[in-house]
Design an enzyme around this catalytic site. Structure first.
Site, PDB file in Angstrom:
ATOM      1  N   ASN A 195       0.820  -1.210   0.000  1.00 28.99           N
ATOM      2  CA  ASN A 195       0.000   0.000   0.000  1.00 28.99           C
ATOM      3  C   ASN A 195       0.856   1.262   0.000  1.00 28.99           C
ATOM      4  OD1 ASN A 195      -2.132  -1.768   0.168  1.00 28.99           O
ATOM      5  ND2 ASN A 195      -2.407  -1.518   2.375  1.00 28.99           N
ATOM      6  N   HIS A 214       5.759  -0.475  -2.636  1.00 26.36           N
ATOM      7  CA  HIS A 214       5.299   0.378  -3.739  1.00 26.36           C
ATOM      8  C   HIS A 214       5.365   1.856  -3.393  1.00 26.36           C
ATOM      9  CE1 HIS A 214       2.857  -3.349  -5.160  1.00 26.36           C
ATOM     10  NE2 HIS A 214       4.132  -3.424  -5.481  1.00 26.36           N
TER      11      HIS A 214
END
Length: 334
Positions: A195, A214
């Site tokens: 996330n 990410h």
């Protein structure tokens, strides 16, 4: 019979074309071929269309038929399906599973025993942990029970809400707070997250105990010395460079937001630390993840394979939808 993908755990990518020249992409025409770096591809529509245009129609993963009008399941298994099998599979892909209340209670008690006995627990989180904070996930179907509604990828682009705006307004939910308490108690040693919403940090988990594979929309990094700066606003901007400079004495290098786009390489230092934690782990707790986005999905799959057959060790999956690794999980809670 159900076509839900329960036996295609992503640690071994399927090579769709015999003529593939790269071990990290699925064949000629693959969107990542020649530029994916550490990214890997389980199978994509681009490569399938490339093969079909040359008369090499892939066989359906379910029935074996070679249908030029078939398509690839890019979201999960990477398999090619004929038109008829895809219609059934696509419905099963989005189904949501629910254990009876007494079974949930029994499974949670079993999970508590596993957490208590494990020596190094790594949590692996996906978009599902943030739906309780009001942020939609990506893969929930149109008939989902989630109050956040259908996943972003299931909606037409014109109907998709701004994920950045929702992340900016969100505060940690129950799942984030529970994980923080488990970390503070020494039960969970490290959190690996896909996330970008920054909610694990906001819950109180320090950066040292967190691998945000990410990126984080609230963090920007110096392109010269790699020092990271956390902001109270989204740093995402076109082109990557935010227009600010490094605040470290003597550096002043340009800052870049830390978000990772599809097809981009993951930050190598964060990726290495996540793998180091997985190598130490005897239990991986997957929360709210489809376990399909590579290379992140290869981590829980690897832990599952390493500890398979050892009672109370390996992989636990808590998710609303089926995942490709369900068959390798020691425990699955719906």
């Amino acid at each position: 019979s159900s076509l839900a993908p329960t036996n295609a755990c992503p640690e071994v990518p399927e090579v769709m074309a015999a003529s593939a020249v790269c071990r990290q992409c699925c064949g000629e025409g693959c969107r990542y071929h020649g530029r994916h770096g550490t990214r890997s591809c389980l199978g994509c529509e681009d490569a399938a269309r490339h093969q079909i245009s040359r008369g090499r129609v892939p066989s359906c993963a379910q029935c074996g038929q070679r249908d030029p009008a078939g398509r690839v399941d890019e979201r999960q298994t990477g398999h090619f399906y004929c038109t008829a099998c895809w219609a059934q599979y696509d419905g099963d892909r989005l189904m949501e599973l629910f254990d009876p209340p007494d079974e949930v209670e029994a499974k949670c008690a079993a999970l508590a025993r596993m957490l208590r006995s494990a020596s190094h627990v790594v949590a692996f989180t996906g978009a599902g942990v943030s739906t309780g904070a009001g942020i939609p996930d990506f893969r929930s179907g149109l008939n989902t029970v989630l109050p956040t509604g259908p996943g972003l990828w299931e909606l037409p682009k014109v109907d998709r809400p701004s994920i950045l705006e929702q992340c900016a307004k969100a505060t940690p939910g129950r799942a984030h707070r529970a994980l923080q308490r488990l970390w503070a108690a020494g039960v969970v040693k490290h959190v690996i997250s896909q996330n970008v919403d920054g909610l694990h940090r906001k819950s109180g988990i320090p950066v040292e105990a967190l691998s945000e594979l990410h990126g984080n929309i609230f963090a920007e990094r110096c392109t010269r010395c790699s020092t990271e700066f956390e902001r109270d606003f989204s740093t995402i901007c076109p082109g990557g460079l935010t227009g600010r400079s490094c605040e470290r004495a003597g550096c002043a290098g340009p800052l870049r937001h830390s978000g990772v786009g599809f097809g981009d390489d993951l930050p190598q230092d964060i990726l290495r630390e996540a793998w180091r934690q997985c190598e130490r782990a005897d239990l991986c707790l997957v929360l709210g993840s489809s376990v399909t986005v590579t290379p992140a999905s290869e981590m829980p799959a690897w832990v599952a394979s390493r500890w398979r057959g050892t009672a109370g060790r390996g992989l636990v999956i808590v998710n609303l939808q089926p995942t490709p690794c369900d068959g390798k999980a020691e425990l699955r809670i719906n």
